[in-house]
Scaffold this active site. Structure first.
Site, PDB file in Angstrom:
ATOM      1  N   ARG A 166      11.171  15.103   2.694  1.00  0.00           N
ATOM      2  CA  ARG A 166      10.701  14.669   1.375  1.00  0.00           C
ATOM      3  C   ARG A 166       9.475  15.445   0.919  1.00  0.00           C
ATOM      4  O   ARG A 166       9.203  15.552  -0.278  1.00  0.00           O
ATOM      5  CB  ARG A 166      10.407  13.165   1.411  1.00  0.00           C
ATOM      6  CG  ARG A 166      10.282  12.543   0.035  1.00  0.00           C
ATOM      7  CD  ARG A 166      10.410  11.044   0.080  1.00  0.00           C
ATOM      8  NE  ARG A 166       9.222  10.392   0.583  1.00  0.00           N
ATOM      9  CZ  ARG A 166       9.118   9.070   0.735  1.00  0.00           C
ATOM     10  NH1 ARG A 166      10.156   8.284   0.458  1.00  0.00           N
ATOM     11  NH2 ARG A 166       7.995   8.534   1.186  1.00  0.00           N
ATOM     12  N   LYS A 181       1.687  18.740   9.938  1.00  0.00           N
ATOM     13  CA  LYS A 181       1.386  18.021  11.177  1.00  0.00           C
ATOM     14  C   LYS A 181       2.291  16.801  11.275  1.00  0.00           C
ATOM     15  O   LYS A 181       2.105  15.808  10.583  1.00  0.00           O
ATOM     16  CB  LYS A 181      -0.072  17.564  11.237  1.00  0.00           C
ATOM     17  CG  LYS A 181      -0.441  17.007  12.634  1.00  0.00           C
ATOM     18  CD  LYS A 181      -1.560  16.011  12.594  1.00  0.00           C
ATOM     19  CE  LYS A 181      -1.145  14.649  12.122  1.00  0.00           C
ATOM     20  NZ  LYS A 181      -0.191  13.961  13.051  1.00  0.00           N
ATOM     21  N   ALA A 183       3.903  13.411  13.222  1.00  0.00           N
ATOM     22  CA  ALA A 183       3.288  12.328  13.981  1.00  0.00           C
ATOM     23  C   ALA A 183       3.365  12.603  15.477  1.00  0.00           C
ATOM     24  O   ALA A 183       4.359  13.134  15.980  1.00  0.00           O
ATOM     25  CB  ALA A 183       3.974  11.006  13.666  1.00  0.00           C
ATOM     26  N   SER A 236      -1.115   5.239   6.879  1.00  0.00           N
ATOM     27  CA  SER A 236      -1.930   4.057   6.610  1.00  0.00           C
ATOM     28  C   SER A 236      -2.920   4.300   5.481  1.00  0.00           C
ATOM     29  O   SER A 236      -3.356   5.427   5.231  1.00  0.00           O
ATOM     30  CB  SER A 236      -2.691   3.646   7.870  1.00  0.00           C
ATOM     31  OG  SER A 236      -3.730   4.559   8.153  1.00  0.00           O
ATOM     32  N   GLU A 257       1.181   8.380  -0.004  1.00  0.00           N
ATOM     33  CA  GLU A 257       2.103   7.244   0.098  1.00  0.00           C
ATOM     34  C   GLU A 257       1.592   6.412   1.255  1.00  0.00           C
ATOM     35  O   GLU A 257       1.778   6.762   2.418  1.00  0.00           O
ATOM     36  CB  GLU A 257       3.538   7.734   0.316  1.00  0.00           C
ATOM     37  CG  GLU A 257       4.572   6.668   0.063  1.00  0.00           C
ATOM     38  CD  GLU A 257       4.968   5.929   1.319  1.00  0.00           C
ATOM     39  OE1 GLU A 257       4.465   4.789   1.492  1.00  0.00           O
ATOM     40  OE2 GLU A 257       5.739   6.461   2.114  1.00  0.00           O
ATOM     41  N   LEU A 258       0.924   5.295   0.921  1.00  0.00           N
ATOM     42  CA  LEU A 258       0.145   4.566   1.916  1.00  0.00           C
ATOM     43  C   LEU A 258       0.801   3.232   2.260  1.00  0.00           C
ATOM     44  O   LEU A 258       2.009   3.082   2.158  1.00  0.00           O
ATOM     45  CB  LEU A 258      -1.283   4.395   1.400  1.00  0.00           C
ATOM     46  CG  LEU A 258      -1.959   5.706   0.951  1.00  0.00           C
ATOM     47  CD1 LEU A 258      -3.339   5.443   0.377  1.00  0.00           C
ATOM     48  CD2 LEU A 258      -2.035   6.694   2.107  1.00  0.00           C
ATOM     49  N   ARG A 285      15.594  -2.882   7.990  1.00  0.00           N
ATOM     50  CA  ARG A 285      15.722  -1.428   8.056  1.00  0.00           C
ATOM     51  C   ARG A 285      14.630  -0.888   8.979  1.00  0.00           C
ATOM     52  O   ARG A 285      13.457  -1.216   8.844  1.00  0.00           O
ATOM     53  CB  ARG A 285      15.575  -0.838   6.658  1.00  0.00           C
ATOM     54  CG  ARG A 285      15.784   0.676   6.610  1.00  0.00           C
ATOM     55  CD  ARG A 285      15.477   1.193   5.225  1.00  0.00           C
ATOM     56  NE  ARG A 285      15.750   2.623   5.111  1.00  0.00           N
ATOM     57  CZ  ARG A 285      15.183   3.422   4.209  1.00  0.00           C
ATOM     58  NH1 ARG A 285      14.319   2.926   3.335  1.00  0.00           N
ATOM     59  NH2 ARG A 285      15.479   4.694   4.165  1.00  0.00           N
ATOM     60  N   CYS A 291       7.175   1.051   5.351  1.00  0.00           N
ATOM     61  CA  CYS A 291       6.200   0.630   4.344  1.00  0.00           C
ATOM     62  C   CYS A 291       6.865  -0.157   3.235  1.00  0.00           C
ATOM     63  O   CYS A 291       6.201  -0.926   2.527  1.00  0.00           O
ATOM     64  CB  CYS A 291       5.475   1.848   3.783  1.00  0.00           C
ATOM     65  SG  CYS A 291       6.582   3.104   3.126  1.00  0.00           S
ATOM     66  N   GLU A 388       0.295  -5.462   6.929  1.00  0.00           N
ATOM     67  CA  GLU A 388       1.665  -5.030   7.193  1.00  0.00           C
ATOM     68  C   GLU A 388       2.105  -5.509   8.571  1.00  0.00           C
ATOM     69  O   GLU A 388       1.428  -5.253   9.567  1.00  0.00           O
ATOM     70  CB  GLU A 388       1.763  -3.504   7.151  1.00  0.00           C
ATOM     71  CG  GLU A 388       1.889  -2.923   5.764  1.00  0.00           C
ATOM     72  CD  GLU A 388       2.227  -1.449   5.805  1.00  0.00           C
ATOM     73  OE1 GLU A 388       3.337  -1.081   5.412  1.00  0.00           O
ATOM     74  OE2 GLU A 388       1.369  -0.659   6.231  1.00  0.00           O
ATOM     75  N   SER A 448      14.772   3.014  -1.778  1.00  0.00           N
ATOM     76  CA  SER A 448      14.574   4.440  -1.479  1.00  0.00           C
ATOM     77  C   SER A 448      15.780   5.254  -1.925  1.00  0.00           C
ATOM     78  O   SER A 448      16.925   4.936  -1.573  1.00  0.00           O
ATOM     79  CB  SER A 448      14.344   4.632   0.021  1.00  0.00           C
ATOM     80  OG  SER A 448      13.193   3.933   0.449  1.00  0.00           O
TER      81      SER A 448
END
Length: 484
Positions: A166, A181, A183, A236, A257-258, A285, A291, A388, A448
């Site tokens: 994306r 980078k 995760a 986050s 996009e947090l 899901r 998120c 969350e 999405s």
């Protein structure tokens, strides 16, 4: 090494200026299978020197890459799409091993991520502009779009292929070079995706990847380099705020996009069975590690008991286990810290008066598993109403009036997505307008889509990914005045 995954099927090195190489000092970190807690691989642990090499390579490549033709960029993305689809089984196996999601769901993510490559291959040749005349008639106004320049891309662990695709796809389509980078918990899928871009013919230096166990040692040098002109981050809110402060120093374009705290609202006239179907999608899901996952279930009091019982039955029937085993519907959480968090949130809610309809426990044996859980009568002061959950826990709170539902839904710092179930078109549109979120699912638990702009408001982020406007995040507008 895990006996279920052949180490020859994936890369573990850094990728800088078109070369796979070890980290400086040959440092590595381990990646484990969260279902078995076995070590899958030792991955290159990049640091400051590697980060500087990567951003320098992106800077050098930008001048040439920005002059590449739209068709060239489109063809690379289309070839990458075809390669991802052809490698679905391999990519899904890697993803399941390092992230835990069931194999069928991993294959679904491969297909979803691939669509970003196809979508932006088509957008690459449609980058437009404008041409008009000034109001006094003395000047022609030419508006063009140009690549913003080298981009810093940072992705989360929960969707390791889709989140990479994306971000990388629109950057390629726009003519931007990148430092990437992935995760620390799920680098293998991201590196496999990078290999596919190499096979698709992406020129050296356009995409540079540094895996690391110390994100700050890599990302901070990129942000302060003066070379990078944009940062795109998914993760986050806390980390996003740090990156925004760093971006301010060099006035970098930012896409964030947090976090999310999604409300799932079931109005009095809703079809309960349809709402339960939507809840299963919105909650389960990716084991709830998303998120966009429904976090707070606000159900009209007249339907709360029926909805809770039906949802609990569906959740209790789910097959929990190793994602690589056929028939598994719910895999493990990603790590011990995530498991401890979910367990603690449930315990806190129960201590404050919530009732467990199903689940609420850790299965015996290895792996970071938590049973699918439904809580009802959850009080508003429970901690899981304010954070969350990122796990397979549905928390139901009854409401009486529609204005109350809107207030409860908006009573949060986050605003990524909200879900509303009703049979009334008027109510659907009223709630869609009233909810303080960037996306709304009306009678659906899935929002999405590569063709739609993904993103939130408030503390859930800045900018949008996907859709027709997704490529604009990687483009600058230039105005040229032409005298008559």
């Amino acid at each position: 090494m895990s006996p279920s995954l052949d180490p020859s099927t994936f890369h573990t090195d850094l990728f800088i200026d078109g070369v796979w190489r070890k980290a400086t000092g040959a440092a590595t970190f381990t990646v484990e299978n969260p279902a078995t807690q076995e070590v899958i691989a030792e991955v290159a642990d990049g640091g400051l020197d590697d980060a500087l090499d990567a951003i320098a390579a992106a800077g050098r490549a930008q001048a040439t890459w920005r002059t590449s033709t739209p068709r060239e960029r489109a063809d690379i993305l289309r070839r990458a799409f075809d390669l991802v689809i052809a490698n679905t089984d391999r990519l899904a196996a890697i993803m399941t091993a390092e992230m835990g999601k069931p194999l069928a769901e991993a294959k679904g993510e491969v297909a979803y991520g691939a669509e970003f490559l196809r979508w932006f291959s088509e957008e690459a040749i449609r980058i437009g502009g404008d041409h008009t005349t000034s109001v006094d008639g003395n000047t022609r106004i030419l508006i063009s779009k140009e690549p913003v320049g080298p981009c810093v891309l940072v992705t989360p662990w929960n969707f390791p292929l889709a989140m990479g695709a994306r971000k990388i796809a629109p950057a390629i389509a726009a003519g931007c070079t990148m430092v990437f980078k992935p995760a620390e918990l799920t680098p293998l899928t991201s590196l496999a995706l990078v290999e596919i871009f190499q096979q698709a013919g992406l020129p050296d230096g356009v995409l540079n990847v540094v895996t690391t166990s110390d994100a700050a040692s890599v990302v901070e040098p990129w942000m302060s380099s003066g070379i990078a002109r944009k940062v795109s981050f998914t993760g986050s809110t806390e980390v996003g705020k740090i990156l925004l402060r760093q971006a301010a120093e060099n006035v970098m374009r930012s896409s964030m996009e947090l976090g999310g705290n999604a409300p799932f609202i079931v109005l009095a006239d809703a079809d309960v069975d349809r709402a339960v179907d939507g809840a299963m999608k919105a909650k389960m899901r990716n084991m709830g590690e998303a998120c966009t996952a429904a976090n707070r279930f606000f159900v009209h009091r007249s339907l709360a008991e029926e909805f809770g019982e039906k949802l609990a039955k569906r959740m209790a029937e789910l097959q929990v286990g190793n994602g690589a085993v056929e028939g598994t519907e719910v895999g493990p959480l990603i790590e011990q810290a995530g498991l401890d968090k979910v367990d603690g949130l449930v315990a806190d809610a129960v201590a404050k008066g919530a009732r467990i309809l199903t689940g609420g426990s850790r299965p015996q044996g290895p792996g970071y598993f938590y049973t699918p859980t439904v809580l009802t009568d959850v009080p508003l002061d429970a901690e899981l109403m304010r954070t969350e959950i990122f796990g397979p826990v549905a928390a139901i709170t009854p409401f009486d009036g529609e204005d109350e539902a809107v207030h409860l839904a908006n009573d949060t710092d986050w605003g990524l997505v909200g879900y509303v179930f009703t049979e009334s078109v008027d109510k659907a549109m009223r709630f869609s307008s009233a909810l303080e979120v960037g996306m709304v699912g009306l009678n659906t638990g899935l929002v999405s889509n590569p063709a739609a702009p993904f993103g939130g408001v408030k503390h859930s982020g800045l900018g949008r990914e996907g859709g027709k406007i997704g490529i604009d995040e990687f483009l600058e507008y230039k105005y040229t005045a032409i005298a008559h």
